[in-house]
Motif scaffolding. Structure first.
Motif, mmCIF file in Angstrom:
data_model
loop_
_atom_site.group_PDB
_atom_site.id
_atom_site.type_symbol
_atom_site.label_atom_id
_atom_site.label_comp_id
_atom_site.label_asym_id
_atom_site.label_seq_id
_atom_site.Cartn_x
_atom_site.Cartn_y
_atom_site.Cartn_z
ATOM 1 N N GLU A 13 53.515 68.138 35.154
ATOM 2 C CA GLU A 13 52.720 69.469 35.415
ATOM 3 C C GLU A 13 54.097 70.362 35.815
ATOM 4 O OE1 GLU A 13 53.294 65.960 36.787
ATOM 5 O OE2 GLU A 13 51.562 65.289 37.513
ATOM 6 N N TYR A 15 53.681 73.016 37.794
ATOM 7 C CA TYR A 15 54.450 73.643 39.229
ATOM 8 C C TYR A 15 55.590 72.804 39.508
ATOM 9 C CZ TYR A 15 50.855 69.918 40.652
ATOM 10 O OH TYR A 15 50.039 68.680 39.943
ATOM 11 N N PHE A 16 55.175 71.474 38.910
ATOM 12 C CA PHE A 16 56.683 70.757 39.880
ATOM 13 C C PHE A 16 57.955 70.932 38.656
ATOM 14 C CE2 PHE A 16 54.276 66.617 40.492
ATOM 15 C CZ PHE A 16 54.881 67.338 41.190
ATOM 16 N N MET A 132 56.249 59.172 47.806
ATOM 17 C CA MET A 132 55.916 59.937 47.251
ATOM 18 C C MET A 132 55.737 59.251 46.104
ATOM 19 S SD MET A 132 59.083 62.081 48.130
ATOM 20 C CE MET A 132 59.259 61.863 49.730
ATOM 21 N N GLN A 135 57.446 62.273 40.498
ATOM 22 C CA GLN A 135 57.905 62.745 39.841
ATOM 23 C C GLN A 135 57.674 64.208 41.377
ATOM 24 O OE1 GLN A 135 55.534 61.476 39.216
ATOM 25 N NE2 GLN A 135 54.805 61.336 37.253
ATOM 26 N N LEU A 136 57.287 64.075 42.369
ATOM 27 C CA LEU A 136 58.006 64.730 43.427
ATOM 28 C C LEU A 136 58.867 64.810 44.234
ATOM 29 C CD1 LEU A 136 56.386 67.209 45.655
ATOM 30 C CD2 LEU A 136 55.581 64.778 46.606
ATOM 31 N N ARG A 138 61.375 64.077 42.512
ATOM 32 C CA ARG A 138 62.582 65.074 41.857
ATOM 33 C C ARG A 138 62.690 66.205 42.783
ATOM 34 N NH1 ARG A 138 61.235 64.206 35.265
ATOM 35 N NH2 ARG A 138 60.818 61.983 35.389
ATOM 36 N N VAL A 139 61.465 66.700 42.643
ATOM 37 C CA VAL A 139 61.458 68.787 43.079
ATOM 38 C C VAL A 139 62.124 68.321 44.790
ATOM 39 C CG1 VAL A 139 59.896 70.629 44.463
ATOM 40 C CG2 VAL A 139 59.420 68.981 41.603
ATOM 41 N N VAL A 140 62.201 67.335 46.162
ATOM 42 C CA VAL A 140 62.597 67.147 47.127
ATOM 43 C C VAL A 140 63.743 66.780 47.261
ATOM 44 C CG1 VAL A 140 62.728 65.765 49.069
ATOM 45 C CG2 VAL A 140 60.275 66.060 47.657
#
Length: 159
Positions: A13, A15-16, A132, A135-136, A138-140
């Motif tokens: 993605e 956005y990620f 979660m 992939q998310l 990683r952002v967190v």
């Protein structure tokens, strides 16, 4: 300081990818940040507990091959210790103070991490009981690392 994030699977993605690139850029004044992706192991939709362990073991070997002996390793795990952002910032600061200039964070695949990876970890860290997508996560994680550096620098970012 060197920060490495070892994670299973590729980000698809945009956005990620964009969010991670932004935090890597922001962190560049504090630390060298690298993200190492290892391939995820293909698994059937429904599989046994033994198959589950086999997949985690294979992914675990891939993860462990990217970790050096001198690195301080945090493994993300639901059963890990939860911390406030301030506590996390203090830990990062203490690690740097006491000579740990190489810190690695591990994010396992959709099944989690193997026992071998958990044992290699110096600490298990949890970001809550919620599940979660990895992939998310990683952002967190990278945002919380950035937040820790901002707290330690006295920035109002955390307010």
């Amino acid at each position: 300081m060197n920060i490495k994030i070892v994670c299973v699977g590729k980000l698809k993605e945009k956005y990620f990818k964009d969010a991670i690139a932004e935090y890597k850029k922001r962190l560049s004044r504090f630390a060298k940040v690298s993200i190492v992706q290892v391939p995820d192991e293909k698994a059937p939709e429904k599989f046994s507990a033994a198959e589950d362990e086999r997949v985690k073991q294979i992914e675990g070997e891939r993860i462990l091959s990217k970790i050096k002996d001198k690195e301080y390793v945090y493994v993300t795990a639901i059963k890990g210790k939860q911390r406030s952002s301030e506590e996390f910032a203090k830990e990062i600061q203490n690690l740097a103070t006491y000579g740990h200039s190489d810190i690695t964070f591990v994010i396992g695949g959709s099944l989690g991490t193997s026992n071998a990876v958990n044992k290699r970890g110096d600490d298990l860290i949890s970001f809550g009981k919620l599940t979660m997508p990895h992939q998310l996560m990683r952002v967190v994680l990278i945002e919380q690392i950035y937040r820790a550096f901002m707290i330690n620098s006295g920035s109002p970012y955390h307010k």
